[in-house]
Design a protein around this motif. Structure first.
Motif, PDB file in Angstrom:
ATOM      1  N   ASP A 105       0.724  -1.989  -0.381  1.00  0.00           N
ATOM      2  CA  ASP A 105       0.193  -0.016  -0.063  1.00  0.00           C
ATOM      3  C   ASP A 105       1.336   1.517   0.208  1.00  0.00           C
ATOM      4  N   GLY A 106       2.045   1.309   0.185  1.00  0.00           N
ATOM      5  CA  GLY A 106       2.543   2.316  -0.326  1.00  0.00           C
ATOM      6  C   GLY A 106       3.276   3.423   1.631  1.00  0.00           C
ATOM      7  N   ASN A 107       2.573   2.584   2.167  1.00  0.00           N
ATOM      8  CA  ASN A 107       2.843   2.824   3.695  1.00  0.00           C
ATOM      9  C   ASN A 107       3.854   2.579   3.905  1.00  0.00           C
ATOM     10  N   PRO A 108       4.984   3.484   4.583  1.00  0.00           N
ATOM     11  CA  PRO A 108       5.953   3.536   4.952  1.00  0.00           C
ATOM     12  C   PRO A 108       6.217   2.245   6.660  1.00  0.00           C
ATOM     13  N   LYS A 109       5.486   2.363   6.968  1.00  0.00           N
ATOM     14  CA  LYS A 109       5.274   1.208   8.137  1.00  0.00           C
ATOM     15  C   LYS A 109       4.535  -0.013   7.867  1.00  0.00           C
ATOM     16  N   GLY A 110       4.190  -0.259   6.511  1.00  0.00           N
ATOM     17  CA  GLY A 110       3.364  -1.386   6.006  1.00  0.00           C
ATOM     18  C   GLY A 110       3.764  -2.127   5.252  1.00  0.00           C
ATOM     19  N   TRP A 111       5.324  -2.655   5.020  1.00  0.00           N
ATOM     20  CA  TRP A 111       6.482  -3.808   4.960  1.00  0.00           C
ATOM     21  C   TRP A 111       5.831  -4.714   5.882  1.00  0.00           C
ATOM     22  N   TYR A 112       5.518  -5.702   5.461  1.00  0.00           N
ATOM     23  CA  TYR A 112       5.526  -7.349   6.025  1.00  0.00           C
ATOM     24  C   TYR A 112       6.400  -8.510   4.854  1.00  0.00           C
TER      25      TYR A 112
END
Length: 120
Positions: free
Chosen positions: A83-90
């Protein structure tokens, strides 16, 4: 001209431009892309206030460009961000899903690899 239903309202596509959809709410015709028109209907059903689909069009367009996602290989592990969220990595790490910022995931992987190297 295509028709579809959303939350009890009939949406119609424009015959000259199939990407433009219309809905009639309270004697007012709202038009825009399908996602934005559906969001306007949702807004009307949830709050009883009308918002023009153009207000949502820019948001829907931004999400489409980001929805391609980013994928990166880091020390043998695949880090993903949809989603492009900086804290949206998994990342799937040792059979578990870990989520957070990219740097935090990299530090976690590095710490695990360093601990494994000390054991080894």
């Amino acid at each position: 001209m295509a028709n579809t239903m959303h939350r009890g309202y009939t949406l119609q596509s424009n015959s000259s431009n199939p990407d433009v959809w219309q809905v009639r709410i309270k004697n007012r015709v709202l038009s825009g892309n399908l996602a934005a028109v559906k969001k306007s209907i949702d807004w009307w059903c949830d709050t009883a206030s009308l918002i023009d689909p153009k207000e949502f069009s820019s948001l829907a367009g931004a999400k489409k460009t980001e929805s391609g996602g980013v994928e990166e290989n880091y020390n043998g592990y695949t880090l993903k961000n949809d989603d492009g969220n900086p804290k949206g990595w998994y990342c799937f790490f040792n059979g578990r899903l870990i989520k957070g910022g990219k740097m935090a995931l990299q530090k976690h992987i590095d710490a695990h690899l360093a601990a494994a190297a000390r054991k080894g």
